[in-house]
Design a protein around this motif. Structure first.
Motif, PDB file in Angstrom:
ATOM      1  N   LYS A   1      17.969   7.870  15.364  1.00  7.47           N
ATOM      2  CA  LYS A   1      17.019   8.838  14.836  1.00  7.47           C
ATOM      3  C   LYS A   1      16.686   8.485  13.384  1.00  7.47           C
ATOM      4  CE  LYS A   1      17.789  11.085  18.670  1.00  7.47           C
ATOM      5  NZ  LYS A   1      16.813  11.012  19.790  1.00  7.47           N
ATOM      6  N   ASN A   2      15.406   8.362  13.093  1.00  6.96           N
ATOM      7  CA  ASN A   2      14.961   8.052  11.733  1.00  6.96           C
ATOM      8  C   ASN A   2      14.717   9.352  10.978  1.00  6.96           C
ATOM      9  OD1 ASN A   2      13.731   7.120   9.384  1.00  6.96           O
ATOM     10  ND2 ASN A   2      12.545   5.550  10.437  1.00  6.96           N
ATOM     11  N   ARG A   3      15.530   9.602   9.979  1.00 10.91           N
ATOM     12  CA  ARG A   3      15.373  10.782   9.135  1.00 10.91           C
ATOM     13  C   ARG A   3      15.031  10.379   7.700  1.00 10.91           C
ATOM     14  NH1 ARG A   3      14.882  12.302  13.411  1.00 10.91           N
ATOM     15  NH2 ARG A   3      15.827  14.071  14.494  1.00 10.91           N
ATOM     16  N   GLY A   4      14.320   9.263   7.576  1.00 12.17           N
ATOM     17  CA  GLY A   4      13.786   8.874   6.280  1.00 12.17           C
ATOM     18  C   GLY A   4      12.540   9.683   5.975  1.00 12.17           C
ATOM     19  N   LEU A   5      12.305   9.937   4.695  1.00 13.04           N
ATOM     20  CA  LEU A   5      11.156  10.741   4.290  1.00 13.04           C
ATOM     21  C   LEU A   5      10.619  10.217   2.966  1.00 13.04           C
ATOM     22  CD1 LEU A   5       9.442  13.146   5.124  1.00 13.04           C
ATOM     23  CD2 LEU A   5      11.066  14.646   3.995  1.00 13.04           C
ATOM     24  N   ALA A   6       9.337   9.917   2.931  1.00 18.09           N
ATOM     25  CA  ALA A   6       8.713   9.370   1.728  1.00 18.09           C
ATOM     26  C   ALA A   6       8.882  10.310   0.544  1.00 18.09           C
ATOM     27  CB  ALA A   6       7.230   9.115   1.983  1.00 18.09           C
ATOM     28  N   GLY A   7       9.271   9.740  -0.579  1.00 18.85           N
ATOM     29  CA  GLY A   7       9.450  10.531  -1.793  1.00 18.85           C
ATOM     30  C   GLY A   7      10.843  11.097  -1.977  1.00 18.85           C
ATOM     31  N   TYR A   8      11.701  10.906  -0.983  1.00 15.57           N
ATOM     32  CA  TYR A   8      13.041  11.471  -1.056  1.00 15.57           C
ATOM     33  C   TYR A   8      13.828  10.937  -2.244  1.00 15.57           C
ATOM     34  CZ  TYR A   8      14.711  14.435   2.755  1.00 15.57           C
ATOM     35  OH  TYR A   8      15.001  15.487   3.579  1.00 15.57           O
ATOM     36  N   ARG A   9      14.548  11.835  -2.891  1.00 17.55           N
ATOM     37  CA  ARG A   9      15.544  11.477  -3.889  1.00 17.55           C
ATOM     38  C   ARG A   9      16.868  12.088  -3.433  1.00 17.55           C
ATOM     39  NH1 ARG A   9      11.994  12.952  -9.125  1.00 17.55           N
ATOM     40  NH2 ARG A   9      13.699  14.422  -9.453  1.00 17.55           N
ATOM     41  N   THR A  10      17.919  11.825  -4.180  1.00 19.01           N
ATOM     42  CA  THR A  10      19.232  12.326  -3.777  1.00 19.01           C
ATOM     43  C   THR A  10      19.274  13.845  -3.700  1.00 19.01           C
ATOM     44  OG1 THR A  10      19.946  12.160  -6.103  1.00 19.01           O
ATOM     45  CG2 THR A  10      20.522  10.329  -4.621  1.00 19.01           C
ATOM     46  N   ASP A  11      18.548  14.529  -4.598  1.00 20.73           N
ATOM     47  CA  ASP A  11      18.552  15.990  -4.543  1.00 20.73           C
ATOM     48  C   ASP A  11      17.832  16.490  -3.292  1.00 20.73           C
ATOM     49  OD1 ASP A  11      16.028  15.229  -5.404  1.00 20.73           O
ATOM     50  OD2 ASP A  11      15.912  16.674  -7.041  1.00 20.73           O
ATOM     51  N   GLY A  12      16.830  15.738  -2.830  1.00 25.18           N
ATOM     52  CA  GLY A  12      16.147  16.112  -1.599  1.00 25.18           C
ATOM     53  C   GLY A  12      17.048  15.985  -0.387  1.00 25.18           C
ATOM     54  N   ILE A  13      17.873  14.947  -0.369  1.00 27.18           N
ATOM     55  CA  ILE A  13      18.846  14.784   0.708  1.00 27.18           C
ATOM     56  C   ILE A  13      19.812  15.962   0.711  1.00 27.18           C
ATOM     57  CG2 ILE A  13      20.778  13.402   1.564  1.00 27.18           C
ATOM     58  CD1 ILE A  13      18.225  11.970   2.091  1.00 27.18           C
ATOM     59  N   LEU A  14      20.311  16.301  -0.460  1.00 28.83           N
ATOM     60  CA  LEU A  14      21.257  17.415  -0.557  1.00 28.83           C
ATOM     61  C   LEU A  14      20.645  18.721  -0.069  1.00 28.83           C
ATOM     62  CD1 LEU A  14      23.069  16.805  -3.975  1.00 28.83           C
ATOM     63  CD2 LEU A  14      24.157  17.044  -1.731  1.00 28.83           C
ATOM     64  N   ALA A  15      19.356  18.915  -0.365  1.00 26.99           N
ATOM     65  CA  ALA A  15      18.699  20.170  -0.024  1.00 26.99           C
ATOM     66  C   ALA A  15      18.596  20.397   1.476  1.00 26.99           C
ATOM     67  CB  ALA A  15      17.305  20.213  -0.652  1.00 26.99           C
ATOM     68  N   ARG A  16      18.607  19.333   2.267  1.00 29.27           N
ATOM     69  CA  ARG A  16      18.492  19.506   3.718  1.00 29.27           C
ATOM     70  C   ARG A  16      19.601  18.794   4.482  1.00 29.27           C
ATOM     71  NH1 ARG A  16      16.268  14.628   5.873  1.00 29.27           N
ATOM     72  NH2 ARG A  16      16.599  15.559   7.912  1.00 29.27           N
ATOM     73  N   LEU A  17      20.713  18.574   3.815  1.00 28.09           N
ATOM     74  CA  LEU A  17      21.806  17.858   4.457  1.00 28.09           C
ATOM     75  C   LEU A  17      22.352  18.621   5.656  1.00 28.09           C
ATOM     76  CD1 LEU A  17      23.314  15.203   4.152  1.00 28.09           C
ATOM     77  CD2 LEU A  17      25.004  16.391   2.736  1.00 28.09           C
TER      78      LEU A  17
END
Length: 227
Positions: free
Chosen positions: A76-92
């Motif tokens: 499953k590809n859960r890459g998202l354009a513009g993502y930063r580490t805080d964005g990953i944390l927000a939807r982890l």
């Protein structure tokens, strides 16, 4: 460059995201495009699969068809354009609730390009790893290095960021230490794609994102971990 700005949200991308960095503000205002928000919302409704293999990251991850590359439908590809580490944390929570079998993570280049310090980026990265290990302890995590860049003439990298590959290499060194502290596998992709101090020109259109040949090299580097 005009096409890039348009795809990232138009002039508001420059005004709200890049201008604060240029004038010296520590934390640029986040301005998410409609595409970003649509993809982020869609991920909430996709089916979970505990045997899945997750690719987690920014546009560099998002722009590859990983399941086709590996002939494996549970990827499953859960890459998202513009993502930063805080964005990953927000939807982890979207990721860990799946209790995936494996996670391949590559994140950090957008933080560094936006002027976020390596220390702050790594602090977020450590929190990401900590939460995955706590909430999905059976998940195998693979930490992939940040890739080199190539400041091709007349690209946004030339005008908007002082980031160098020396900076990225130093970040990766610290990232490797972080992975080791968590007892995780660190995969050095940076060394495979750099030549003469920069991302090989033949591997990129814009100095940041990858052509197909580079993805083949990436795939071959991680194949034994995926399979």
């Amino acid at each position: 460059m005009a096409v890039f700005i348009y795809r990232r949200g138009g002039l508001s991308y420059i005004i709200l995201t890049k201008l604060p960095t240029i004038v010296g503000l520590k934390s640029p205002i986040r301005n998410y495009s409609a595409f970003y928000l649509q993809r982020k919302d869609l991920f909430n409704f996709l089916p979970n699969h505990k045997a899945s293999i997750i690719f987690l990251g920014d546009s560099i991850t998002a722009q590859c068809e990983w399941s086709e590359f590996f002939h494996n439908s549970i990827i499953k590809n859960r890459g998202l354009a513009g993502y930063r580490t805080d964005g990953i944390l927000a939807r982890l929570n979207q990721i860990v609730k799946m209790r995936p079998h494996k996670i391949f993570i590559m994140i950090g280049i957008n933080d560094l390009l936006a002027g976020v310090s390596a220390t702050d980026t790594l602090a977020n990265y450590s929190e990401i790893l900590k939460q995955i290990k706590q909430e999905s302890p059976e998940t195998k995590i693979f930490v992939q290095s940040v890739l080199p860049i190539n400041k091709l003439s007349r690209t946004y990298l030339t005008y908007f960021s002082p980031l160098t590959n020396t900076d990225i290499a130093e970040f990766n060194s610290r990232l490797k230490s972080t992975a080791e502290e968590f007892g995780l596998e660190y995969i050095d992709l940076y060394s495979l794609l750099i030549k003469d101090g920069k991302l090989m020109t033949s591997y990129t259109f814009d100095g940041l994102h990858l052509k197909g040949e580079a993805y083949v090299i990436w795939k071959e580097a991680i194949e034994r971990y995926v399979n």
